[in-house]
Design a protein around this motif. Sequence first.
Motif, PDB file in Angstrom:
ATOM      1  N   ASP A  98       0.807  -1.211   0.000  1.00 26.56           N
ATOM      2  CA  ASP A  98       0.000   0.000   0.000  1.00 26.56           C
ATOM      3  C   ASP A  98       0.844   1.267   0.000  1.00 26.56           C
ATOM      4  N   ARG A  99       2.157   1.117  -0.186  1.00 24.77           N
ATOM      5  CA  ARG A  99       3.070   2.246  -0.324  1.00 24.77           C
ATOM      6  C   ARG A  99       4.020   1.943  -1.493  1.00 24.77           C
ATOM      7  N   PRO A 100       4.685   2.956  -2.043  1.00 26.65           N
ATOM      8  CA  PRO A 100       5.570   2.722  -3.196  1.00 26.65           C
ATOM      9  C   PRO A 100       6.685   1.725  -2.884  1.00 26.65           C
ATOM     10  N   LEU A 101       6.986   0.897  -3.873  1.00 21.74           N
ATOM     11  CA  LEU A 101       8.036  -0.123  -3.757  1.00 21.74           C
ATOM     12  C   LEU A 101       8.974  -0.005  -4.946  1.00 21.74           C
ATOM     13  N   PHE A 102      10.263   0.136  -4.667  1.00 22.43           N
ATOM     14  CA  PHE A 102      11.334   0.242  -5.665  1.00 22.43           C
ATOM     15  C   PHE A 102      12.056  -1.098  -5.706  1.00 22.43           C
ATOM     16  N   ILE A 103      12.213  -1.662  -6.898  1.00 23.45           N
ATOM     17  CA  ILE A 103      12.993  -2.895  -7.073  1.00 23.45           C
ATOM     18  C   ILE A 103      14.088  -2.630  -8.087  1.00 23.45           C
ATOM     19  N   GLY A 104      15.346  -2.876  -7.698  1.00 25.55           N
ATOM     20  CA  GLY A 104      16.492  -2.708  -8.581  1.00 25.55           C
ATOM     21  C   GLY A 104      17.168  -4.043  -8.848  1.00 25.55           C
ATOM     22  N   GLN A 105      17.615  -4.244 -10.097  1.00 25.36           N
ATOM     23  CA  GLN A 105      18.188  -5.536 -10.490  1.00 25.36           C
ATOM     24  C   GLN A 105      19.247  -5.346 -11.565  1.00 25.36           C
ATOM     25  N   GLY A 106      20.387  -6.001 -11.383  1.00 23.10           N
ATOM     26  CA  GLY A 106      21.439  -6.000 -12.388  1.00 23.10           C
ATOM     27  C   GLY A 106      21.266  -7.147 -13.373  1.00 23.10           C
ATOM     28  N   THR A 107      21.559  -6.910 -14.631  1.00 19.91           N
ATOM     29  CA  THR A 107      21.396  -7.968 -15.644  1.00 19.91           C
ATOM     30  C   THR A 107      22.462  -9.046 -15.528  1.00 19.91           C
ATOM     31  N   ASN A 108      23.619  -8.725 -14.930  1.00 23.55           N
ATOM     32  CA  ASN A 108      24.713  -9.693 -14.822  1.00 23.55           C
ATOM     33  C   ASN A 108      24.825 -10.299 -13.426  1.00 23.55           C
ATOM     34  N   ASP A 109      23.762 -10.230 -12.667  1.00 24.32           N
ATOM     35  CA  ASP A 109      23.734 -10.776 -11.313  1.00 24.32           C
ATOM     36  C   ASP A 109      23.635 -12.294 -11.385  1.00 24.32           C
ATOM     37  N   THR A 129      -0.137  -5.772  -8.354  1.00 23.28           N
ATOM     38  CA  THR A 129       0.910  -4.989  -7.688  1.00 23.28           C
ATOM     39  C   THR A 129       1.904  -4.516  -8.732  1.00 23.28           C
ATOM     40  N   HIS A 130       2.246  -3.221  -8.695  1.00 27.88           N
ATOM     41  CA  HIS A 130       3.103  -2.657  -9.733  1.00 27.88           C
ATOM     42  C   HIS A 130       4.237  -1.837  -9.108  1.00 27.88           C
ATOM     43  N   PRO A 131       5.343  -2.489  -8.742  1.00 22.83           N
ATOM     44  CA  PRO A 131       6.478  -1.760  -8.189  1.00 22.83           C
ATOM     45  C   PRO A 131       7.166  -0.912  -9.256  1.00 22.83           C
ATOM     46  N   GLU A 132       7.970   0.046  -8.794  1.00 21.68           N
ATOM     47  CA  GLU A 132       8.820   0.815  -9.701  1.00 21.68           C
ATOM     48  C   GLU A 132      10.108   0.012  -9.914  1.00 21.68           C
ATOM     49  N   VAL A 133      10.335  -0.448 -11.127  1.00 19.24           N
ATOM     50  CA  VAL A 133      11.436  -1.367 -11.407  1.00 19.24           C
ATOM     51  C   VAL A 133      12.553  -0.643 -12.160  1.00 19.24           C
ATOM     52  N   HIS A 134      13.789  -0.850 -11.698  1.00 20.96           N
ATOM     53  CA  HIS A 134      14.963  -0.281 -12.357  1.00 20.96           C
ATOM     54  C   HIS A 134      15.934  -1.413 -12.680  1.00 20.96           C
ATOM     55  N   VAL A 135      16.305  -1.535 -13.950  1.00 21.75           N
ATOM     56  CA  VAL A 135      17.229  -2.568 -14.403  1.00 21.75           C
ATOM     57  C   VAL A 135      18.560  -1.904 -14.745  1.00 21.75           C
ATOM     58  N   TYR A 136      19.667  -2.524 -14.315  1.00 23.73           N
ATOM     59  CA  TYR A 136      20.991  -1.954 -14.496  1.00 23.73           C
ATOM     60  C   TYR A 136      21.831  -2.859 -15.401  1.00 23.73           C
ATOM     61  N   PRO A 137      21.897  -2.510 -16.703  1.00 24.65           N
ATOM     62  CA  PRO A 137      22.610  -3.354 -17.675  1.00 24.65           C
ATOM     63  C   PRO A 137      24.085  -3.509 -17.317  1.00 24.65           C
ATOM     64  N   GLY A 138      24.560  -4.739 -17.402  1.00 28.42           N
ATOM     65  CA  GLY A 138      25.968  -5.029 -17.175  1.00 28.42           C
ATOM     66  C   GLY A 138      26.396  -5.063 -15.724  1.00 28.42           C
ATOM     67  N   LYS A 139      25.473  -4.799 -14.791  1.00 25.96           N
ATOM     68  CA  LYS A 139      25.847  -4.763 -13.374  1.00 25.96           C
ATOM     69  C   LYS A 139      25.593  -6.111 -12.703  1.00 25.96           C
ATOM     70  N   ASP A 140      26.551  -6.501 -11.841  1.00 21.33           N
ATOM     71  CA  ASP A 140      26.393  -7.727 -11.074  1.00 21.33           C
ATOM     72  C   ASP A 140      25.664  -7.435  -9.769  1.00 21.33           C
ATOM     73  N   HIS A 141      25.718  -8.383  -8.847  1.00 23.59           N
ATOM     74  CA  HIS A 141      24.939  -8.281  -7.608  1.00 23.59           C
ATOM     75  C   HIS A 141      25.284  -7.015  -6.826  1.00 23.59           C
ATOM     76  N   SER A 142      26.573  -6.792  -6.584  1.00 28.27           N
ATOM     77  CA  SER A 142      26.985  -5.605  -5.844  1.00 28.27           C
ATOM     78  C   SER A 142      26.915  -4.345  -6.700  1.00 28.27           C
ATOM     79  N   GLY A 143      27.257  -4.492  -7.965  1.00 24.96           N
ATOM     80  CA  GLY A 143      27.271  -3.334  -8.854  1.00 24.96           C
ATOM     81  C   GLY A 143      25.913  -2.682  -8.993  1.00 24.96           C
TER      82      GLY A 143
END
Length: 378
Positions: free
Chosen positions: A315-326, A346-360
């Motif tokens: 019931d509040r905004p949710l941000f999900i971030g994910q690296g493609t090389n994780d 449910t529709h979180p705000e999704v951010h994908v980070y190309p070339g980034k691994d788990h920590s990156g």
Amino acid sequence: MTRRTVITLVSAALLATGPVTATALADPPATAGQAPGAVIGDEALPQNLWIDGTGSARKLTYWTRDSSDTPALSTGVVFTPAGTPPPGGWPVLSWEHGTVGIGDDCAPSVTGRSDRDNGFLATWLKQGYAIVATDYIGLGTPGVHAYLDGRAEAHAAIDMVRAAHAVNDTLAQKWVAIGQSQGGGATVFTASLATSYAPELDYRGAVATGPASNIVDAATLIGPNTPPIGSSHITAYATYVLNGLKAARPDFDLDSYLTPLGKQLVTDGQTLCFADMADRATGVSLNQLVSKPLSEGDFVPVARTVMDVPLTGYDRPLFIGQGTNDTDVPAPLTAKLVADMAVAGTHPEVHVYPGKDHSGAMIASLADSVPFVARLFS
């Protein structure tokens, strides 16, 4: 078959499966003297364990609830920035950490935090946020830490906010959950429970990067004949997952699934922190841990009650971030989570980070998550 190929095949299989749901449990009245967030220990944290930019740091021991809603103890730290708090107090971030191990000596309030985590948290501290950082139940408190028991981890993170307010009057009521990896999955659980579990707090939203999810679906592909996956990290994670399930559901017959080698590594996982456990697991593949497929018997239905991430309740905004090389939390697992959430509305705000691994991806996400959190607090 290469490790990346196996991960791709596992992920593809998961994308073909249907949505999953988690079972919600009713919140019973608190046991007298064990109310969630009640503090029973308060001590100064040694300065060598402080985050850069810390003005004060206290280690707390406090009551929370496990996933069966039984009172349990957790520890955690309250970090406040240097300087004078703003009107209304420091806005609060409840930090949910990634995998460190499940033994008492692995707790971040005991060992300190990695350079990655210290730098990440310092960024938030310098933005003027107080950070309350749970260790989770069983990391430095009685019992075995129920690794990836999402409801228990969420309770610990929410009750850490309550505990912090009980001892520090410079904190604002408004708070945001934030976490990475194990803690990313825990943060998503937190986001689904926060307003119902602690309605007296002013919960604003959550940020999860590399969130652990779809663990049970991935596990169903593991058996004695699974092609070897040559990753000591994946094997180390598996020993914690199996230990965590047994800790959360003591009646589950874990030993019936394990080979003698599997039993030994699972036992080692109870005390070895992550780097040492990964070294111990070198040369051991997942298929060597198990004597029968995890898809058989009670594993799946029992594990789902512990580890399946909720698809509703946000019931509040949710941000999900994910690296493609994780390769710790492969991107298709997060893609499946997001897709299943969408089916459930449910529709979180999704951010994908190309070339980034788990920590990156965790570090790269700051460019987006810092303004996201600022909007939540505005």
